[in-house]
Motif scaffolding. Structure first.
Motif, PDB file in Angstrom:
ATOM      1  N   ALA A 138       0.833  -1.209   0.000  1.00 34.05           N
ATOM      2  CA  ALA A 138       0.000   0.000   0.000  1.00 34.05           C
ATOM      3  C   ALA A 138       0.863   1.253   0.000  1.00 34.05           C
ATOM      4  CB  ALA A 138      -0.926  -0.013   1.217  1.00 34.05           C
ATOM      5  N   MET A 139       1.936   1.270   0.796  1.00 35.09           N
ATOM      6  CA  MET A 139       2.805   2.440   0.827  1.00 35.09           C
ATOM      7  C   MET A 139       3.510   2.644  -0.509  1.00 35.09           C
ATOM      8  SD  MET A 139       2.284   3.765   3.674  1.00 35.09           S
ATOM      9  CE  MET A 139       1.508   3.289   5.212  1.00 35.09           C
ATOM     10  N   GLY A 140       3.925   1.545  -1.131  1.00 32.15           N
ATOM     11  CA  GLY A 140       4.580   1.682  -2.424  1.00 32.15           C
ATOM     12  C   GLY A 140       3.669   2.287  -3.475  1.00 32.15           C
ATOM     13  N   VAL A 141       2.427   1.825  -3.521  1.00 31.11           N
ATOM     14  CA  VAL A 141       1.479   2.360  -4.513  1.00 31.11           C
ATOM     15  C   VAL A 141       1.116   3.803  -4.185  1.00 31.11           C
ATOM     16  CG1 VAL A 141      -0.836   2.094  -5.466  1.00 31.11           C
ATOM     17  CG2 VAL A 141       0.580   0.071  -5.050  1.00 31.11           C
ATOM     18  N   LEU A 142       0.843   4.078  -2.894  1.00 36.25           N
ATOM     19  CA  LEU A 142       0.405   5.419  -2.496  1.00 36.25           C
ATOM     20  C   LEU A 142       1.462   6.466  -2.817  1.00 36.25           C
ATOM     21  CD1 LEU A 142      -1.578   7.308  -1.060  1.00 36.25           C
ATOM     22  CD2 LEU A 142      -0.491   6.676   1.101  1.00 36.25           C
ATOM     23  N   TYR A 143       2.693   6.218  -2.397  1.00 40.79           N
ATOM     24  CA  TYR A 143       3.720   7.230  -2.618  1.00 40.79           C
ATOM     25  C   TYR A 143       4.247   7.210  -4.046  1.00 40.79           C
ATOM     26  CZ  TYR A 143       3.404   8.341   2.232  1.00 40.79           C
ATOM     27  OH  TYR A 143       2.919   8.766   3.436  1.00 40.79           O
ATOM     28  N   GLY A 144       3.984   6.149  -4.769  1.00 36.55           N
ATOM     29  CA  GLY A 144       4.220   6.197  -6.207  1.00 36.55           C
ATOM     30  C   GLY A 144       3.274   7.182  -6.885  1.00 36.55           C
ATOM     31  N   LEU A 204       4.120  10.647  -8.923  1.00 39.02           N
ATOM     32  CA  LEU A 204       3.591  10.974 -10.248  1.00 39.02           C
ATOM     33  C   LEU A 204       2.969  12.360 -10.267  1.00 39.02           C
ATOM     34  CD1 LEU A 204       1.960   7.578 -11.300  1.00 39.02           C
ATOM     35  CD2 LEU A 204       4.074   8.577 -12.163  1.00 39.02           C
ATOM     36  N   LEU A 205       2.381  12.774  -9.137  1.00 41.93           N
ATOM     37  CA  LEU A 205       1.753  14.092  -9.065  1.00 41.93           C
ATOM     38  C   LEU A 205       2.772  15.194  -8.763  1.00 41.93           C
ATOM     39  CD1 LEU A 205      -1.494  13.175  -7.076  1.00 41.93           C
ATOM     40  CD2 LEU A 205      -1.265  13.569  -9.524  1.00 41.93           C
ATOM     41  N   ARG A 206       3.891  14.826  -8.143  1.00 37.82           N
ATOM     42  CA  ARG A 206       4.896  15.823  -7.778  1.00 37.82           C
ATOM     43  C   ARG A 206       6.271  15.289  -8.188  1.00 37.82           C
ATOM     44  NH1 ARG A 206       2.804  19.589  -4.287  1.00 37.82           N
ATOM     45  NH2 ARG A 206       4.860  20.139  -3.499  1.00 37.82           N
ATOM     46  N   ARG A 207       6.546  15.349  -9.493  1.00 41.16           N
ATOM     47  CA  ARG A 207       7.765  14.744 -10.024  1.00 41.16           C
ATOM     48  C   ARG A 207       9.032  15.415  -9.492  1.00 41.16           C
ATOM     49  NH1 ARG A 207       7.279  11.856 -14.802  1.00 41.16           N
ATOM     50  NH2 ARG A 207       5.315  10.720 -14.804  1.00 41.16           N
ATOM     51  N   TYR A 254       9.803  10.990  -2.956  1.00 44.33           N
ATOM     52  CA  TYR A 254       8.591  10.180  -2.976  1.00 44.33           C
ATOM     53  C   TYR A 254       8.779   8.970  -3.892  1.00 44.33           C
ATOM     54  CZ  TYR A 254       5.818  13.771  -0.587  1.00 44.33           C
ATOM     55  OH  TYR A 254       5.315  14.645   0.324  1.00 44.33           O
ATOM     56  N   GLY A 255       9.385   9.194  -5.047  1.00 47.65           N
ATOM     57  CA  GLY A 255       9.605   8.094  -5.978  1.00 47.65           C
ATOM     58  C   GLY A 255      10.560   7.050  -5.434  1.00 47.65           C
ATOM     59  N   TRP A 256      11.643   7.491  -4.786  1.00 48.97           N
ATOM     60  CA  TRP A 256      12.599   6.528  -4.232  1.00 48.97           C
ATOM     61  C   TRP A 256      11.980   5.752  -3.076  1.00 48.97           C
ATOM     62  CZ3 TRP A 256      16.380   4.954  -6.973  1.00 48.97           C
ATOM     63  CH2 TRP A 256      17.039   5.797  -7.858  1.00 48.97           C
ATOM     64  N   MET A 264      19.075   6.120  -1.626  1.00 45.82           N
ATOM     65  CA  MET A 264      18.768   7.244  -2.513  1.00 45.82           C
ATOM     66  C   MET A 264      17.658   8.114  -1.925  1.00 45.82           C
ATOM     67  SD  MET A 264      20.853   7.173  -4.990  1.00 45.82           S
ATOM     68  CE  MET A 264      20.025   8.459  -5.904  1.00 45.82           C
ATOM     69  N   PHE A 265      16.691   7.478  -1.284  1.00 49.11           N
ATOM     70  CA  PHE A 265      15.639   8.243  -0.609  1.00 49.11           C
ATOM     71  C   PHE A 265      16.230   9.127   0.485  1.00 49.11           C
ATOM     72  CE2 PHE A 265      13.244   8.140   3.411  1.00 49.11           C
ATOM     73  CZ  PHE A 265      12.230   9.029   3.097  1.00 49.11           C
ATOM     74  N   ALA A 266      17.159   8.568   1.276  1.00 46.15           N
ATOM     75  CA  ALA A 266      17.780   9.356   2.339  1.00 46.15           C
ATOM     76  C   ALA A 266      18.543  10.546   1.766  1.00 46.15           C
ATOM     77  CB  ALA A 266      18.713   8.467   3.166  1.00 46.15           C
TER      78      ALA A 266
END
Length: 653
Positions: free
Chosen positions: A226-232, A236-239, A244-246, A292-294
């Motif tokens: 769920a977290m992967g889909v939600l923040y994906g 997409l909305l805030r490229r 968020y993508g990482w 990469m997220f960090a």
């Protein structure tokens, strides 16, 4: 050294000796951040060691008199071996006892069952797991069997089971439990804890194991997905906010890692080695994505670090896929260490950024979220390498808690950003309202000014019309009345009628006409001016061509007629001519006017400037977007005008 510098240093030393020395203390705010960071990292390391070295729950096998294990005969793996039994304790991993043994090992557990009136009381049997697949026999009777006991093996390494044992399976006196385990040396094959106790105790043990080995893992898997889909979707909305993508990629890559704990087969892969290569690759790639997220969350742009991460991740993944079966165990161990080191580096980056940003609470909250998985990961690495005698892993549970915490932090940051946007929108709305009010005031003033200018322009047009229209008529009739010999008894009356008709023309021209044909507009003016000119003794000749197809709107038609009227008025008042010729031709989208007389010629005013009539003619020619040319000729003066018009073919619009 110059002498003055020696003197200044000596004076400074004497002054310091004369003053009492104060102890040098550094304010807390000035303590180097590096020291605080070192203390924090030391605390984290201590926490990790506590989690890793904490003793696991008691995993003995109560009630059994003897527990033994023996390798199966390769020729008949489905039958217990006749000899070679070795005493073991549970949980047991045979890779330490029989390295590189891929195949079947039999476990034999024996106990005595007391009987009341010759019948044993019902007992409960609970088994935590066997790795990888197996079958269970009680006193020669089959209790359970995994679907796949040969490669690709079923995956029961984290699947607890329990049975209710009663007669005739359960016998009074000696009982024997045989467990056939099929496994591969690279994946810690063996048998987990087994318990024979009262039905209530066995059921309670089973429910506890099922909770921590299956239910919590399934919950963790659902949260991760769920977290992967939600923040994906957030990405997409805030490229531009790439963290968020990482984070989404980290969560999605962690899904196969979490699924490994509840999977019952190697589907869709055809072998255990392939399945494990995919699983371990996902583990390494997910920790790299978290690193990469960090970096992105902390606003760090480290190109070389990113290249190093990519290189290490690529080499580790390639080794997992290319290593031969004999080297899978050390390669997998190295991959687990690389994943833990990558995550530890990520946690260190986040904690350091939290120390450098004491006012950013979301960063501090994120740093706290990374501590629990760090301790759990240390524990799991020790379990994976056999330091701790258990196969219970904490990383999936801690990762779920971390994901929930990080999602709260990211949502918090998103909400803060939205609040800033709302505040900006409120300020922008106030500014827009203020600017709208000021603009409305300016437009109101401009409208008033434009209205005033329009009124002035209409007044000037009326003055020009009176000058060009009534001026010519009055001038002609004044000349007739001055010639008393030529004036008859009705001359004055006729003159007044002409003035009336010309005034009516001016009034009617100010309203909309029902025609735009130039020929129809020109006819009344032609009639009146001809009479006035001929009454003044000037022969008037008209040459008209193509006017039936010429169209002029009200404003342009009035400008053209007034310009023509002013030109004829000048002939009447100033030229002393006896003849005038008016030529009007519409052709090729142009209207040409030529007024030629045989008078004394054109001269400017006394001061060298054109009079009001000439200025009116020039203004009207500009409004018509045309060219006006007034020039003397050998036989008089010619007024020429040329401007674009709408000429219709065959009179059809």
């Amino acid at each position: 050294m110059p002498r003055q510098e020696h003197l200044s240093q000596a004076r400074g030393a004497l002054a310091r000796r004369g003053r009492p020395q104060r102890p040098r203390t550094r304010p807390a705010a000035l303590i180097p951040r590096g020291r605080v960071l070192q203390q924090l990292l030391a605390g984290l390391l201590f926490l990790c060691l506590l989690a890793g070295l904490a003793p696991a729950a008691a995993l003995d096998a109560p009630g059994f008199e003897r527990i033994e294990a023996a390798r199966a005969d390769p020729a008949s793996p489905d039958a217990p071996p006749a000899g070679g039994w070795t005493a073991v304790t549970l949980p047991d991993a045979w890779a330490e006892r029989w390295p590189a043994h891929d195949g079947v090992v039999w476990y034999r557990l024996r106990w005595n069952e007391p009987a009341t009136a010759g019948v044993p009381a019902p007992r409960g049997l609970a088994m935590d797991y066997f790795s990888m697949a197996g079958a269970v026999y009680l006193n020669g009777a089959l209790l359970a069997r995994d679907p796949q006991l040969d490669e690709p093996l079923s995956r029961s390494w984290n699947h607890p089971r329990h049975w209710l044992l009663s007669a005739p399976l359960l016998r009074p006196g000696p009982n024997e439990l045989l467990v056939r385990v099929s496994g591969l040396a690279a994946y810690a094959p063996g048998l987990g804890p087994v318990m024979v106790d009262s039905p209530a105790a066995a059921d309670a043990h089973y429910r506890h194991e099922q909770l921590i080995r299956e239910s919590l893992h399934m919950l963790s898997l659902g949260i991760t997905l769920a977290m992967g889909v939600l923040y994906g979707l957030f990405w997409l909305l805030r490229r531009n906010e790439t963290f968020y993508g990482w984070f989404s990629l980290f969560s999605l890559l962690w899904v196969p890692v979490g699924y490994n704990y509840i999977a019952r087969s190697t589907w869709p892969f055809g072998s255990t080695d392939t399945y494990q290569a995919v699983n371990m690759s996902a583990l390494v790639l997910s920790t790299a994505a978290f690193l990469m997220f960090a970096l992105r969350f902390c606003g760090l742009r480290r190109r070389r670090a990113v290249q190093l991460i990519g290189g290490a991740t690529g080499l580790t993944t390639a080794a997992l896929w290319l290593a031969p079966h004999a080297l899978l165990s050390p390669v997998r161990g190295a991959a687990v260490v690389v994943a833990l080191a990558t995550y530890t580096l990520s946690a260190w980056i986040i904690c350091r950024h939290a120390l450098a940003s004491p006012r950013k609470r979301e960063v501090q909250a994120l740093a706290l979220c990374t501590l629990l998985p760090l301790a759990a990961g240390t524990h799991d690495v020790l379990v994976f390498h056999g330091v701790l005698a258990t196969n219970l892993y904490y990383t999936p549970w801690s990762s779920s808690a971390m994901l929930v915490g990080i999602s709260f932090v990211l949502t918090w940051r998103f909400v803060v950003g939205m609040r800033l946007v709302e505040h900006f929108n409120d300020e922008l709305r106030h500014h827009v309202e203020d600017a709208t009010q000021r603009l409305s005031s300016v437009l109101h003033r401009e409208h008033a000014t434009e209205l005033q200018n329009t009124r002035l322009a209409e007044r000037m047009n009326l003055v020009r019309d009176l000058h060009d229209g009534l001026g010519m008529t009055l001038s002609g009739h004044i000349a007739s009345l001055e010639n008393r010999d030529a004036a008859g008894p009705d001359t004055a009356l006729w003159a007044l009628r002409e003035v009336r008709d010309d005034l009516r023309l001016i009034i009617e021209s100010s309203a909309l006409d029902d025609t735009d044909r130039l020929s129809e507009r020109l006819a009344p003016l032609r009639h009146r001016t001809t009479r006035v000119l001929e009454a003044a003794g000037i022969e008037c000749t008209w040459a008209l061509q193509g006017l039936d197809q010429c169209r002029l709107d009200d404003r342009r038609g009035l400008d053209f007629l007034r310009l023509l009227q002013e030109a004829l008025a000048n002939v009447l008042k100033h030229s002393r001519a006896s003849k005038v010729r008016i030529g009007i031709e519409a052709a090729d989208g142009q209207l040409s006017l030529a007024v030629a007389d045989n008078g004394s010629g054109f001269t400017a005013g006394r001061d060298g400037h054109a009079g009001m009539g000439l200025r009116n003619m020039e203004a009207r020619s500009r409004r018509l977007n045309g060219t006006l040319d007034i020039r003397p000729t050998p036989g008089g003066t010619t007024v020429a005008l040329r401007f674009p018009v709408e000429v219709l073919e065959d009179g059809v619009r």
